[in-house]
Design an enzyme around this catalytic site. Structure first.
Site, PDB file in Angstrom:
ATOM      1  N   ALA A 139       0.857  -1.180   0.000  1.00 15.01           N
ATOM      2  CA  ALA A 139       0.000   0.000   0.000  1.00 15.01           C
ATOM      3  C   ALA A 139       0.895   1.233   0.000  1.00 15.01           C
ATOM      4  O   ALA A 139       2.023   1.192   0.510  1.00 15.01           O
ATOM      5  CB  ALA A 139      -0.883  -0.022   1.237  1.00 15.01           C
ATOM      6  N   GLU A 195      -0.748  -9.296  -0.802  1.00 12.19           N
ATOM      7  CA  GLU A 195      -2.170  -9.586  -0.544  1.00 12.19           C
ATOM      8  C   GLU A 195      -2.981  -9.542  -1.838  1.00 12.19           C
ATOM      9  O   GLU A 195      -3.871 -10.364  -2.059  1.00 12.19           O
ATOM     10  CB  GLU A 195      -2.715  -8.587   0.482  1.00 12.19           C
ATOM     11  N   GLY A 207       0.471  -5.059   0.911  1.00 15.17           N
ATOM     12  CA  GLY A 207      -0.735  -5.094   0.080  1.00 15.17           C
ATOM     13  C   GLY A 207      -0.477  -5.681  -1.302  1.00 15.17           C
ATOM     14  O   GLY A 207      -1.397  -6.211  -1.933  1.00 15.17           O
TER      15      GLY A 207
HETATM   16  N1  CO8 Z   1       4.624   3.195  -0.546  1.00 11.05           N
HETATM   17  C1  CO8 Z   1       5.076   4.358  -1.063  1.00 11.05           C
HETATM   18  N2  CO8 Z   1       6.250   4.477  -1.710  1.00 11.05           N
HETATM   19  C2  CO8 Z   1       7.008   3.395  -1.843  1.00 11.05           C
HETATM   20  C3  CO8 Z   1       6.609   2.139  -1.337  1.00 11.05           C
HETATM   21  C4  CO8 Z   1       5.345   2.069  -0.654  1.00 11.05           C
HETATM   22  N3  CO8 Z   1       4.857   0.915  -0.154  1.00 11.05           N
HETATM   23  N4  CO8 Z   1       7.576   1.233  -1.605  1.00 11.05           N
HETATM   24  C5  CO8 Z   1       8.543   1.892  -2.277  1.00 11.05           C
HETATM   25  N5  CO8 Z   1       8.196   3.188  -2.420  1.00 11.05           N
HETATM   26  C6  CO8 Z   1       8.972   4.242  -3.081  1.00 11.05           C
HETATM   27  C7  CO8 Z   1      10.177   4.671  -2.267  1.00 11.05           C
HETATM   28  O1  CO8 Z   1       9.803   5.594  -1.277  1.00 11.05           O
HETATM   29  C8  CO8 Z   1      11.061   5.255  -3.336  1.00 11.05           C
HETATM   30  O2  CO8 Z   1      10.597   6.536  -3.656  1.00 11.05           O
HETATM   31  P1  CO8 Z   1      11.698   7.753  -3.848  1.00 11.05           P
HETATM   32  O3  CO8 Z   1      12.520   7.338  -5.048  1.00 11.05           O
HETATM   33  O4  CO8 Z   1      10.854   8.952  -4.076  1.00 11.05           O
HETATM   34  O5  CO8 Z   1      12.509   7.773  -2.602  1.00 11.05           O
HETATM   35  C9  CO8 Z   1      10.783   4.391  -4.551  1.00 11.05           C
HETATM   36  O6  CO8 Z   1       9.541   3.736  -4.280  1.00 11.05           O
HETATM   37  C10 CO8 Z   1      11.837   3.329  -4.758  1.00 11.05           C
HETATM   38  O7  CO8 Z   1      11.978   2.607  -3.540  1.00 11.05           O
HETATM   39  P2  CO8 Z   1      13.409   2.368  -2.826  1.00 11.05           P
HETATM   40  O8  CO8 Z   1      14.348   3.461  -3.139  1.00 11.05           O
HETATM   41  O9  CO8 Z   1      13.134   2.096  -1.386  1.00 11.05           O
HETATM   42  O10 CO8 Z   1      13.849   1.042  -3.579  1.00 11.05           O
HETATM   43  P3  CO8 Z   1      14.801  -0.125  -3.031  1.00 11.05           P
HETATM   44  O11 CO8 Z   1      15.034  -1.020  -4.199  1.00 11.05           O
HETATM   45  O12 CO8 Z   1      15.953   0.437  -2.278  1.00 11.05           O
HETATM   46  O13 CO8 Z   1      13.892  -0.900  -1.937  1.00 11.05           O
HETATM   47  C11 CO8 Z   1      11.878  -1.969  -1.148  1.00 11.05           C
HETATM   48  C12 CO8 Z   1      12.756  -1.595  -2.366  1.00 11.05           C
HETATM   49  C13 CO8 Z   1      12.622  -2.980  -0.263  1.00 11.05           C
HETATM   50  C14 CO8 Z   1      10.603  -2.605  -1.701  1.00 11.05           C
HETATM   51  C15 CO8 Z   1      11.569  -0.712  -0.316  1.00 11.05           C
HETATM   52  O14 CO8 Z   1      11.073   0.308  -1.193  1.00 11.05           O
HETATM   53  C16 CO8 Z   1      10.520  -0.923   0.741  1.00 11.05           C
HETATM   54  O15 CO8 Z   1      10.815  -1.468   1.792  1.00 11.05           O
HETATM   55  N6  CO8 Z   1       9.259  -0.473   0.484  1.00 11.05           N
HETATM   56  C17 CO8 Z   1       8.193  -0.568   1.449  1.00 11.05           C
HETATM   57  C18 CO8 Z   1       7.662  -1.993   1.520  1.00 11.05           C
HETATM   58  C19 CO8 Z   1       6.581  -2.085   2.554  1.00 11.05           C
HETATM   59  O16 CO8 Z   1       6.755  -1.832   3.717  1.00 11.05           O
HETATM   60  N7  CO8 Z   1       5.356  -2.487   2.114  1.00 11.05           N
HETATM   61  C20 CO8 Z   1       4.218  -2.623   2.967  1.00 11.05           C
HETATM   62  C21 CO8 Z   1       3.416  -1.353   2.967  1.00 11.05           C
HETATM   63  S1  CO8 Z   1       2.090  -1.366   4.168  1.00 11.05           S
HETATM   64  C22 CO8 Z   1       0.894  -2.287   3.398  1.00 11.05           C
HETATM   65  O17 CO8 Z   1       1.013  -2.715   2.292  1.00 11.05           O
HETATM   66  C23 CO8 Z   1      -0.341  -2.519   4.198  1.00 11.05           C
HETATM   67  C24 CO8 Z   1      -1.423  -3.143   3.346  1.00 11.05           C
HETATM   68  C25 CO8 Z   1      -2.653  -3.303   4.159  1.00 11.05           C
HETATM   69  C26 CO8 Z   1      -3.862  -3.049   3.334  1.00 11.05           C
HETATM   70  C27 CO8 Z   1      -3.932  -1.611   3.006  1.00 11.05           C
HETATM   71  C28 CO8 Z   1      -5.213  -1.269   2.350  1.00 11.05           C
HETATM   72  C29 CO8 Z   1      -5.157   0.109   1.765  1.00 11.05           C
END
Ligand code: CO8
Length: 256
Positions: A65, A111, A108
């Site tokens: 998400a 999911e 998400g």
């Molecule tokens: N949301 C928003 N932005 C994101 C997300 C995210 N989930 N994941 C990555 N991005 C963005 C980063 O902020 C970054 O943006 P910017 O270039 O502006 O800084 C860009 O994508 C690239 O990401 P990274 O630089 O971090 O890329 P890496 O290759 O270094 O890392 C990862 C990749 C490991 C995937 C890392 O981005 C990460 O950990 N992302 C978050 C993953 C996460 O925690 N996901 C769970 C989110 S919570 C959720 O899904 C709850 C769902 C429940 C249901 C919700 C219903 C609405």
């Protein structure tokens, strides 16, 4: 129709949806879920579509998400607006839906993939429910569906520690149906989707319904359900065509 967050293609009787927010690894925001639901409704209503494929990019199916959209949410906003309910449209699609996952399928994103009927994974796929690292837990079915796919021990470890699972482990654990080289992912998904789309749509939807029933009922009830649906299939012209074609040693034509 043009969309901002997804790309939509038709390949004969297969509808292909590509999640398309590349700058944020296809993070799922309300615009994307809204557009996805519009297309799912359209494909569901379209008799020329027999199977749907959902995919992302080489780097990410979806990294969860959208945290920037979600971070300031309050509890009343989350509860009163029934936040997340709109995500569940995918799980109610009656036609077969395949998730073709390369790269990250996290939170998400994992999911959403698990709401599909099966997951075809690229060898680059990484699955995880890392929400606990953000101070929350899975909220779109992760604690329930992942546990049914991979069992309690592995689901607990993943949800409690946030550890990611690679494609080979996901295949061993039963989360994905098959792993293919990343370069072949979409073509493999389209090929299996075409096979499914060429079947009788009625039989495909009823088969999906029957397999899904096994998650929601006892074995005895599930077998009774299957028996009734199977027996009713003898009322279908497609049953006559399928069995006649076998005896006449020709391919069946379920498009009539
Ligand atoms: N949301 C928003 N932005 C994101 C997300 C995210 N989930 N994941 C990555 N991005 C963005 C980063 O902020 C970054 O943006 P910017 O270039 O502006 O800084 C860009 O994508 C690239 O990401 P990274 O630089 O971090 O890329 P890496 O290759 O270094 O890392 C990862 C990749 C490991 C995937 C890392 O981005 C990460 O950990 N992302 C978050 C993953 C996460 O925690 N996901 C769970 C989110 S919570 C959720 O899904 C709850 C769902 C429940 C249901 C919700 C219903 C609405």
């Amino acid at each position: 129709m043009a969309f901002e967050t997804i790309l939509v293609e038709r390949h004969e009787r297969v509808g292909l949806i590509r999640l398309n927010r590349p700058k944020v690894l296809n993070a799922l925001n309300s615009d994307l879920i809204g557009e996805l639901n519009v297309v799912l409704d359209a494909f569901e209503a379209d008799a020329d579509i027999g199977c749907i494929v959902i995919t992302g990019s080489d780097k990410a199916f979806a990294a969860g998400a959208d945290i920037t959209e979600m971070h300031a949410l309050t509890y009343p906003e989350s509860y009163d607006n029934d936040f997340i309910t709109s995500w569940e449209r995918l799980s109610r699609v009656r036609k077969p839906v395949i998730a073709a996952v390369a790269g990250f399928a996290l939170g998400g994103g994992c999911e959403l993939a698990m709401m599909c009927d099966f997951i075809l994974a690229a060898d680059t796929a990484k699955f995880g429910q890392p929400e606990i690292k953000l101070g929350v837990m899975p909220g779109a079915g992760g604690t329930q569906r992942l546990t049914r796919f991979v069992g309690k021990s592995k689901a607990m470890e993943m949800c409690l520690s946030g550890r990611l699972m690679g494609a080979a482990e996901a295949e061993r654990a039963g989360l994905v149906s098959r792993v293919v080289p990343a370069a072949d992912l979409v073509s493999e998904a389209l090929a299996v989707a075409k096979t499914i789309a060429d079947m009788s749509p009625t039989v495909a939807m009823q088969t999906k319904e029957s397999v899904n029933r096994s998650y929601e009922t006892t074995l005895a009830e599930g077998i009774r359900f299957e028996r009734r649906v199977f027996q009713a299939m003898f009322a279908l012209e497609h049953q006559k065509e399928g069995m006649r074609a076998f005896m006449e040693k020709r391919p069946p034509n379920f498009r009539r």
